[in-house]
Design an enzyme around this catalytic site. Structure first.
Site, PDB file in Angstrom:
ATOM      1  N   THR A   1      -9.161  -1.176   3.098  1.00 40.04           N
ATOM      2  CA  THR A   1      -8.946  -1.540   1.609  1.00 40.04           C
ATOM      3  C   THR A   1      -9.445  -2.983   1.453  1.00 40.04           C
ATOM      4  O   THR A   1      -9.905  -3.376   2.431  1.00 40.04           O
ATOM      5  CB  THR A   1      -7.568  -1.120   1.072  1.00 40.04           C
ATOM      6  OG1 THR A   1      -7.589  -1.508  -0.361  1.00 40.04           O
ATOM      7  CG2 THR A   1      -6.508  -1.791   1.720  1.00 40.04           C
TER       8      THR A   1
ATOM      9  N   LYS B   1     -13.848  -3.562   2.826  1.00 43.73           N
ATOM     10  CA  LYS B   1     -14.550  -2.248   2.684  1.00 43.73           C
ATOM     11  C   LYS B   1     -16.042  -2.360   3.082  1.00 43.73           C
ATOM     12  O   LYS B   1     -16.693  -1.443   3.406  1.00 43.73           O
ATOM     13  CB  LYS B   1     -14.454  -1.645   1.411  1.00 43.73           C
ATOM     14  CG  LYS B   1     -13.215  -1.029   1.174  1.00 43.73           C
ATOM     15  CD  LYS B   1     -13.011  -0.499  -0.287  1.00 43.73           C
ATOM     16  CE  LYS B   1     -11.564  -0.074  -0.550  1.00 43.73           C
ATOM     17  NZ  LYS B   1     -11.555   0.748  -2.015  1.00 43.73           N
TER      18      LYS B   1
ATOM     19  N   GLY C   1     -16.991  -2.392 -15.988  1.00 40.82           N
ATOM     20  CA  GLY C   1     -16.755  -2.986 -14.783  1.00 40.82           C
ATOM     21  C   GLY C   1     -18.080  -2.861 -14.115  1.00 40.82           C
ATOM     22  O   GLY C   1     -18.723  -1.776 -14.251  1.00 40.82           O
ATOM     23  N   ALA C   2     -18.454  -3.567 -13.018  1.00 42.71           N
ATOM     24  CA  ALA C   2     -19.453  -3.382 -12.229  1.00 42.71           C
ATOM     25  C   ALA C   2     -19.153  -3.791 -10.939  1.00 42.71           C
ATOM     26  O   ALA C   2     -20.283  -3.964  -9.963  1.00 42.71           O
ATOM     27  CB  ALA C   2     -20.656  -4.061 -13.136  1.00 42.71           C
ATOM     28  N   GLY C   3     -17.956  -3.988 -10.502  1.00 42.82           N
ATOM     29  CA  GLY C   3     -17.508  -4.379  -9.189  1.00 42.82           C
ATOM     30  C   GLY C   3     -17.366  -3.254  -8.355  1.00 42.82           C
ATOM     31  O   GLY C   3     -17.955  -2.116  -8.421  1.00 42.82           O
ATOM     32  N   GLY C   4     -16.764  -3.453  -6.952  1.00 46.35           N
ATOM     33  CA  GLY C   4     -16.654  -2.324  -6.206  1.00 46.35           C
ATOM     34  C   GLY C   4     -16.196  -1.037  -6.774  1.00 46.35           C
ATOM     35  O   GLY C   4     -16.774   0.321  -6.318  1.00 46.35           O
TER      36      GLY C   4
ATOM     37  N   ASN D   1     -20.551  -4.416 -18.565  1.00 43.29           N
ATOM     38  CA  ASN D   1     -19.905  -5.468 -17.622  1.00 43.29           C
ATOM     39  C   ASN D   1     -19.974  -6.737 -18.418  1.00 43.29           C
ATOM     40  O   ASN D   1     -20.907  -7.188 -18.962  1.00 43.29           O
ATOM     41  CB  ASN D   1     -20.392  -5.602 -16.161  1.00 43.29           C
ATOM     42  CG  ASN D   1     -19.634  -6.301 -15.436  1.00 43.29           C
ATOM     43  OD1 ASN D   1     -18.315  -6.092 -15.254  1.00 43.29           O
ATOM     44  ND2 ASN D   1     -20.267  -7.065 -14.516  1.00 43.29           N
TER      45      ASN D   1
ATOM     46  N   ASP E   1     -13.445   7.182  -2.420  1.00 42.14           N
ATOM     47  CA  ASP E   1     -12.953   6.783  -3.658  1.00 42.14           C
ATOM     48  C   ASP E   1     -13.633   7.319  -4.754  1.00 42.14           C
ATOM     49  O   ASP E   1     -12.656   7.788  -5.711  1.00 42.14           O
ATOM     50  CB  ASP E   1     -13.108   5.259  -3.861  1.00 42.14           C
ATOM     51  CG  ASP E   1     -12.505   4.212  -2.885  1.00 42.14           C
ATOM     52  OD1 ASP E   1     -11.174   4.702  -2.346  1.00 42.14           O
ATOM     53  OD2 ASP E   1     -12.870   3.437  -2.454  1.00 42.14           O
TER      54      ASP E   1
ATOM     55  N   SER F   1       0.939  -1.371  -0.014  1.00 43.19           N
ATOM     56  CA  SER F   1       0.113  -0.150   0.033  1.00 43.19           C
ATOM     57  C   SER F   1       0.846   1.098  -0.109  1.00 43.19           C
ATOM     58  O   SER F   1       1.988   1.434   0.780  1.00 43.19           O
ATOM     59  CB  SER F   1      -0.934  -0.002   1.312  1.00 43.19           C
ATOM     60  OG  SER F   1      -1.581   1.332   1.337  1.00 43.19           O
TER      61      SER F   1
ATOM     62  N   GLY G   1      -4.591   5.199 -12.507  1.00 46.18           N
ATOM     63  CA  GLY G   1      -5.466   5.372 -11.365  1.00 46.18           C
ATOM     64  C   GLY G   1      -4.816   6.215 -10.186  1.00 46.18           C
ATOM     65  O   GLY G   1      -5.245   6.243  -9.091  1.00 46.18           O
TER      66      GLY G   1
HETATM   67  P1  ATR Z   1     -13.140  -4.350  -7.572  1.00 44.38           P
HETATM   68  O1  ATR Z   1     -13.585  -4.070  -6.226  1.00 44.38           O
HETATM   69  O2  ATR Z   1     -11.447  -3.981  -7.855  1.00 44.38           O
HETATM   70  O3  ATR Z   1     -13.904  -3.631  -8.257  1.00 44.38           O
HETATM   71  P2  ATR Z   1     -14.556  -6.633  -8.277  1.00 44.38           P
HETATM   72  O4  ATR Z   1     -15.531  -6.353  -7.318  1.00 44.38           O
HETATM   73  O5  ATR Z   1     -13.940  -8.208  -8.064  1.00 44.38           O
HETATM   74  O6  ATR Z   1     -13.168  -5.753  -7.780  1.00 44.38           O
HETATM   75  O7  ATR Z   1     -14.938  -6.351  -9.728  1.00 44.38           O
HETATM   76  C1  ATR Z   1     -13.898  -6.788 -10.694  1.00 44.38           C
HETATM   77  C2  ATR Z   1     -14.588  -6.491 -12.048  1.00 44.38           C
HETATM   78  O8  ATR Z   1     -13.701  -6.730 -13.275  1.00 44.38           O
HETATM   79  C3  ATR Z   1     -15.950  -7.078 -12.152  1.00 44.38           C
HETATM   80  O9  ATR Z   1     -16.752  -5.867 -13.229  1.00 44.38           O
HETATM   81  C4  ATR Z   1     -15.542  -8.015 -13.326  1.00 44.38           C
HETATM   82  O10 ATR Z   1     -16.744  -8.547 -14.156  1.00 44.38           O
HETATM   83  P3  ATR Z   1     -17.666  -9.614 -13.497  1.00 44.38           P
HETATM   84  O11 ATR Z   1     -18.550  -9.023 -12.850  1.00 44.38           O
HETATM   85  O12 ATR Z   1     -18.486 -10.219 -14.831  1.00 44.38           O
HETATM   86  O13 ATR Z   1     -16.820 -10.507 -12.687  1.00 44.38           O
HETATM   87  C5  ATR Z   1     -14.384  -7.501 -13.961  1.00 44.38           C
HETATM   88  N1  ATR Z   1     -13.541  -8.455 -14.857  1.00 44.38           N
HETATM   89  C6  ATR Z   1     -12.726  -9.267 -14.144  1.00 44.38           C
HETATM   90  N2  ATR Z   1     -12.022 -10.094 -14.989  1.00 44.38           N
HETATM   91  C7  ATR Z   1     -12.713 -10.028 -16.188  1.00 44.38           C
HETATM   92  C8  ATR Z   1     -12.430 -10.490 -17.597  1.00 44.38           C
HETATM   93  N3  ATR Z   1     -11.518 -11.266 -17.789  1.00 44.38           N
HETATM   94  N4  ATR Z   1     -13.056  -9.885 -18.572  1.00 44.38           N
HETATM   95  C9  ATR Z   1     -14.030  -8.874 -18.247  1.00 44.38           C
HETATM   96  N5  ATR Z   1     -14.295  -8.409 -17.130  1.00 44.38           N
HETATM   97  C10 ATR Z   1     -13.500  -9.026 -15.985  1.00 44.38           C
END
Ligand code: ATR
Length: 282
Positions: free
Chosen positions: A64, A68, A128-131, A151, A104, A17, A247
């Site tokens: 982190t 979270k 993306g749609a993760g955190g 996503n 964030d 970190s 980032g």
């Molecule tokens: P973070 O907290 O960093 O956002 P996360 O919540 O694990 O991490 O989210 C990871 C993101 O990367 C998700 O949107 C994931 O897509 P899925 O929701 O379909 O899992 C995306 N991701 C990871 N590997 C991927 C890949 N090989 N191709 C496309 N999207 C990917």
């Protein structure tokens, strides 16, 4: 007697970190007697750690991966946007109360405005749609951006869009199918002012899975990844003529905003920035 302040960042893994680097540079800049340490914490050790930090009179801490969401149950008050995200990255100790915030998304926005980019009324595409994607999507929508979420798992994109729509923001998703996907994506990117790469693809130096040839020259392309400092997404966006950012600026400003919550004062940004950028040079 000068008061000494104590801060930390909790997570796992935590040894790499960069948060101590930027906060300590800030303390030096203003001559504040304060410390900031990395503490390796798992979900299992979190309750005992929180109790310990309170007993040791820590003034606040960052949280982190992977804590979270987990931290929320130990806090007394959660800022509404952190509550909406279900994620806290900054805890402030206020008397006997623990207050939770999420800096964030606002960190991304402040990084963009500090570089002269406005997000109001801009068309933004987020991969993306993760955190991480959720935090930046909400912050961008709050500033008046029109957000499209793409996503791999369509349902997660839909859930994020529903969260934004429920707040009264403009948001949409795009179904990337086998045959129609590329055409729709190309059209979407051609009309995009800002594109944010918020997936984890690139952390392991992988090739970017989505075609980016729709991107126009002048579009701002941001990868939330900062290590490695240049990803395949960044290289491909640059070839399209985009203005490309990694980032690091979001990392800087989420820390700056945490500092400002903790100390109720403006942070010495330029010293914090210099220290962070120097330490992250590979
Ligand atoms: P973070 O907290 O960093 O956002 P996360 O919540 O694990 O991490 O989210 C990871 C993101 O990367 C998700 O949107 C994931 O897509 P899925 O929701 O379909 O899992 C995306 N991701 C990871 N590997 C991927 C890949 N090989 N191709 C496309 N999207 C990917």
């Amino acid at each position: 007697m000068m008061q000494s302040y104590k801060y930390a960042v909790l997570g796992n893994p935590i040894e790499h970190s960069l948060s101590p680097v930027l906060h300590e540079a800030g303390y030096r800049a203003i001559g504040l007697d304060a410390s900031y340490e990395r503490i390796k914490v798992t979900k299992e050790t979190l309750p005992a750690t929180v109790q310990n930090l309170v007993e040791q009179k820590f003034n606040g801490w960052n949280v982190t991966y992977p804590l979270k969401g987990e931290i929320i149950q130990y806090l007394d008050e959660i800022d509404p946007r952190a509550r909406l995200l279900g994620a806290v990255n900054t805890v402030k100790v206020s008397g006997k109360r623990l207050l939770g915030y999420n800096t964030d998304g606002p960190g991304l926005i402040r990084g963009l405005t500090s570089q002269g980019f406005s997000t109001k009324d801009k068309k933004v595409t987020i991969f993306g749609a993760g955190g991480a994607a959720k935090a930046v999507a909400l912050a961008l929508a709050e500033t008046g951006a029109k957000v499209t979420v793409i996503n791999r798992s369509f349902e997660k994109a839909q859930n994020l869009v529903e969260l934004l729509l429920a707040q009264g923001y403009e948001a949409a998703t795009l179904a990337i199918g086998q045959t129609t996907g590329n055409r729709l994506l190309t059209q979407c990117l051609a009309g995009t002012d800002i594109v944010v790469q918020a997936t984890s693809v690139g952390l392991e130096k992988e090739k970017y899975p989505y075609p980016l040839h729709g991107l126009r020259a002048g579009t701002v392309a941001i990868d939330l990844i900062y290590n490695p400092p240049k990803t395949d997404f960044m290289i491909k966006s640059h070839l399209q003529g985009c203005e490309v950012l990694n980032g690091l600026s979001m990392l800087l400003y989420q820390g700056v905003l945490a500092w400002e919550i903790w100390l109720d004062a403006c942070a010495p940004v330029s010293e914090m920035k210099t220290a962070l950028y120097q330490s992250s040079i590979p």
